[in-house]
Design a protein around this motif. Structure first.
Motif, PDB file in Angstrom:
ATOM      1  N   ALA A  78       0.850  -1.195   0.000  1.00 42.55           N
ATOM      2  CA  ALA A  78       0.000   0.000   0.000  1.00 42.55           C
ATOM      3  C   ALA A  78       0.887   1.246   0.000  1.00 42.55           C
ATOM      4  CB  ALA A  78      -0.906   0.006   1.228  1.00 42.55           C
ATOM      5  N   ASN A  79       0.340   2.314  -0.519  1.00 47.93           N
ATOM      6  CA  ASN A  79       1.026   3.603  -0.512  1.00 47.93           C
ATOM      7  C   ASN A  79       0.524   4.378   0.699  1.00 47.93           C
ATOM      8  OD1 ASN A  79       1.977   6.189  -0.902  1.00 47.93           O
ATOM      9  ND2 ASN A  79       1.697   6.134  -3.121  1.00 47.93           N
ATOM     10  N   ALA A  80       1.365   4.512   1.713  1.00 51.32           N
ATOM     11  CA  ALA A  80       0.967   5.168   2.962  1.00 51.32           C
ATOM     12  C   ALA A  80       0.569   6.626   2.752  1.00 51.32           C
ATOM     13  CB  ALA A  80       2.100   5.081   3.976  1.00 51.32           C
ATOM     14  N   ASP A  81       0.991   7.235   1.642  1.00 49.92           N
ATOM     15  CA  ASP A  81       0.635   8.624   1.352  1.00 49.92           C
ATOM     16  C   ASP A  81      -0.742   8.749   0.709  1.00 49.92           C
ATOM     17  OD1 ASP A  81       3.103   9.458   2.328  1.00 49.92           O
ATOM     18  OD2 ASP A  81       4.044   9.332   0.355  1.00 49.92           O
ATOM     19  N   LYS A  82      -1.376   7.632   0.378  1.00 48.13           N
ATOM     20  CA  LYS A  82      -2.665   7.667  -0.325  1.00 48.13           C
ATOM     21  C   LYS A  82      -3.781   7.111   0.546  1.00 48.13           C
ATOM     22  CE  LYS A  82      -1.058   8.158  -4.860  1.00 48.13           C
ATOM     23  NZ  LYS A  82      -1.528   8.297  -6.178  1.00 48.13           N
ATOM     24  N   LYS A  83      -3.915   7.651   1.739  1.00 48.47           N
ATOM     25  CA  LYS A  83      -4.958   7.178   2.658  1.00 48.47           C
ATOM     26  C   LYS A  83      -6.352   7.462   2.119  1.00 48.47           C
ATOM     27  CE  LYS A  83      -2.050   7.292   6.670  1.00 48.47           C
ATOM     28  NZ  LYS A  83      -1.743   7.779   7.974  1.00 48.47           N
ATOM     29  N   ASP A  84      -6.472   8.392   1.165  1.00 55.12           N
ATOM     30  CA  ASP A  84      -7.760   8.693   0.559  1.00 55.12           C
ATOM     31  C   ASP A  84      -8.124   7.706  -0.544  1.00 55.12           C
ATOM     32  OD1 ASP A  84      -8.093  10.839   2.239  1.00 55.12           O
ATOM     33  OD2 ASP A  84      -7.328  12.309   0.806  1.00 55.12           O
ATOM     34  N   ASP A  85      -7.151   6.925  -1.019  1.00 49.83           N
ATOM     35  CA  ASP A  85      -7.410   5.901  -2.025  1.00 49.83           C
ATOM     36  C   ASP A  85      -8.298   4.834  -1.398  1.00 49.83           C
ATOM     37  OD1 ASP A  85      -6.512   4.440  -4.663  1.00 49.83           O
ATOM     38  OD2 ASP A  85      -6.240   2.983  -3.038  1.00 49.83           O
ATOM     39  N   ALA A  86      -9.310   4.372  -2.135  1.00 52.44           N
ATOM     40  CA  ALA A  86     -10.274   3.426  -1.576  1.00 52.44           C
ATOM     41  C   ALA A  86      -9.601   2.161  -1.051  1.00 52.44           C
ATOM     42  CB  ALA A  86     -11.327   3.077  -2.626  1.00 52.44           C
ATOM     43  N   ILE A  87      -8.731   1.557  -1.843  1.00 57.14           N
ATOM     44  CA  ILE A  87      -8.131   0.283  -1.440  1.00 57.14           C
ATOM     45  C   ILE A  87      -6.998   0.492  -0.440  1.00 57.14           C
ATOM     46  CG2 ILE A  87      -6.879  -1.751  -2.258  1.00 57.14           C
ATOM     47  CD1 ILE A  87      -8.573  -1.529  -4.836  1.00 57.14           C
ATOM     48  N   ASP A  88      -6.052   1.377  -0.745  1.00 59.98           N
ATOM     49  CA  ASP A  88      -4.955   1.610   0.189  1.00 59.98           C
ATOM     50  C   ASP A  88      -5.484   2.138   1.525  1.00 59.98           C
ATOM     51  OD1 ASP A  88      -3.094   0.657  -1.575  1.00 59.98           O
ATOM     52  OD2 ASP A  88      -2.304   2.618  -2.144  1.00 59.98           O
ATOM     53  N   GLY A  89      -6.472   3.002   1.472  1.00 62.06           N
ATOM     54  CA  GLY A  89      -7.085   3.506   2.706  1.00 62.06           C
ATOM     55  C   GLY A  89      -7.696   2.386   3.523  1.00 62.06           C
ATOM     56  N   ALA A  90      -8.391   1.459   2.856  1.00 62.04           N
ATOM     57  CA  ALA A  90      -8.992   0.318   3.556  1.00 62.04           C
ATOM     58  C   ALA A  90      -7.918  -0.548   4.203  1.00 62.04           C
ATOM     59  CB  ALA A  90      -9.839  -0.510   2.591  1.00 62.04           C
ATOM     60  N   VAL A  91      -6.826  -0.778   3.488  1.00 63.81           N
ATOM     61  CA  VAL A  91      -5.730  -1.593   4.020  1.00 63.81           C
ATOM     62  C   VAL A  91      -5.123  -0.909   5.245  1.00 63.81           C
ATOM     63  CG1 VAL A  91      -3.384  -2.409   3.538  1.00 63.81           C
ATOM     64  CG2 VAL A  91      -5.197  -2.767   1.857  1.00 63.81           C
ATOM     65  N   LEU A  92      -4.869   0.375   5.151  1.00 65.65           N
ATOM     66  CA  LEU A  92      -4.230   1.099   6.258  1.00 65.65           C
ATOM     67  C   LEU A  92      -5.161   1.195   7.463  1.00 65.65           C
ATOM     68  CD1 LEU A  92      -2.488   3.799   4.061  1.00 65.65           C
ATOM     69  CD2 LEU A  92      -1.401   1.828   5.184  1.00 65.65           C
ATOM     70  N   ARG A  93      -6.458   1.385   7.239  1.00 69.69           N
ATOM     71  CA  ARG A  93      -7.415   1.391   8.353  1.00 69.69           C
ATOM     72  C   ARG A  93      -7.517   0.003   8.979  1.00 69.69           C
ATOM     73  NH1 ARG A  93     -10.092   4.476   4.628  1.00 69.69           N
ATOM     74  NH2 ARG A  93     -11.504   2.780   4.045  1.00 69.69           N
ATOM     75  N   ALA A  94      -7.462  -1.048   8.155  1.00 70.79           N
ATOM     76  CA  ALA A  94      -7.508  -2.421   8.679  1.00 70.79           C
ATOM     77  C   ALA A  94      -6.291  -2.699   9.547  1.00 70.79           C
ATOM     78  CB  ALA A  94      -7.602  -3.429   7.531  1.00 70.79           C
ATOM     79  N   TYR A  95      -5.142  -2.192   9.122  1.00 71.43           N
ATOM     80  CA  TYR A  95      -3.925  -2.376   9.923  1.00 71.43           C
ATOM     81  C   TYR A  95      -4.099  -1.704  11.288  1.00 71.43           C
ATOM     82  CZ  TYR A  95       0.793  -1.936  11.676  1.00 71.43           C
ATOM     83  OH  TYR A  95       1.900  -1.980  12.485  1.00 71.43           O
ATOM     84  N   ASP A  96      -4.601  -0.478  11.297  1.00 69.45           N
ATOM     85  CA  ASP A  96      -4.817   0.225  12.567  1.00 69.45           C
ATOM     86  C   ASP A  96      -5.785  -0.550  13.456  1.00 69.45           C
ATOM     87  OD1 ASP A  96      -3.090   2.236  11.730  1.00 69.45           O
ATOM     88  OD2 ASP A  96      -4.717   3.583  11.089  1.00 69.45           O
ATOM     89  N   LYS A  97      -6.846  -1.076  12.856  1.00 71.20           N
ATOM     90  CA  LYS A  97      -7.824  -1.878  13.603  1.00 71.20           C
ATOM     91  C   LYS A  97      -7.178  -3.160  14.129  1.00 71.20           C
ATOM     92  CE  LYS A  97     -12.229  -4.267  12.880  1.00 71.20           C
ATOM     93  NZ  LYS A  97     -13.253  -4.592  11.873  1.00 71.20           N
ATOM     94  N   ALA A  98      -6.332  -3.775  13.323  1.00 75.16           N
ATOM     95  CA  ALA A  98      -5.654  -5.004  13.725  1.00 75.16           C
ATOM     96  C   ALA A  98      -4.710  -4.753  14.897  1.00 75.16           C
ATOM     97  CB  ALA A  98      -4.899  -5.604  12.540  1.00 75.16           C
ATOM     98  N   VAL A  99      -4.022  -3.618  14.889  1.00 71.84           N
ATOM     99  CA  VAL A  99      -3.132  -3.292  15.997  1.00 71.84           C
ATOM    100  C   VAL A  99      -3.942  -3.196  17.289  1.00 71.84           C
ATOM    101  CG1 VAL A  99      -1.631  -1.494  16.979  1.00 71.84           C
ATOM    102  CG2 VAL A  99      -1.351  -2.206  14.589  1.00 71.84           C
TER     103      VAL A  99
END
Length: 192
Positions: A78-99
């Protein structure tokens, strides 16, 4: 319709009927990842690439470890700079939830991986590809359309710089299993 490549104009011009949805009417335009539905397709890849076979854990624990590793691989692609991207944003939010759900040990495991390069998604190749360092080993991680991640020549060759076919694709039951799971999840309303 939003055109993302010029050749799409020819496709649109040849259509008789175009059905579309204004984002927000039927969808929220905000994807999320259900951590419990992360599905490891084959144990062999984890054994070969990440050495999980040496772990003496139960099947349930092994599945949980594979789910965690799959999420880490998604984060690495994922591109950490693209939190607004639908897929990368979902991945990064899932990681935060997983933590939050899995704890700091999971968060610390991310430091074992370093993203070396990232080739972003484009509509022709239908995948994102990252090169990641893991303990001195170079891993190629892809996320995108399942058929193009498993075999880049699926549906015809494309212009992606890296081309491959997963070794598991030699087993037709593996491909059928992935396609069946993809169909099941899609039929249940999940974006796969």
């Amino acid at each position: 319709a939003i055109v993302t490549r010029m050749s799409a104009l020819q496709d649109i011009a040849s259509m008789d009927v175009l059905c579309s949805d204004k984002t927000g009417t039927l969808t929220t335009a905000k994807m999320s990842i259900n951590l419990d539905l992360i599905w490891p397709a084959a144990k062999a890849g984890f054994e070969n690439v990440l050495g999980l076979s040496s772990w003496s854990v139960s099947q349930a624990d092994m599945t949980a470890q594979m789910q965690k590793l799959l999420l880490l691989m998604a984060v690495m692609s994922a591109n950490a700079d693209k939190k607004d991207d639908a897929i990368d944003g979902a991945v990064l939010r899932a990681y935060d939830k997983a933590v939050e759900q899995w704890g700091q040990e999971f968060a610390q495991s991310k430091s074992a991986y370093k993203q070396l390069s990232l080739t972003g998604f484009n509509p022709e190749v239908k995948r994102t590809v990252a090169t990641v360092d893991f303990g001195g080993r170079k891993l190629i991680i892809a996320k995108g359309l399942a058929t193009k991640v498993l075999d880049t020549s699926a549906g015809g060759a494309d212009s992606g710089a890296l081309q491959w076919k997963c070794a598991d694709c030699e087993d037709p039951t593996f491909v059928e299993t992935v396609q069946q799971k993809d169909f099941e999840l899609s039929s249940a309303g999940y974006k796969t």
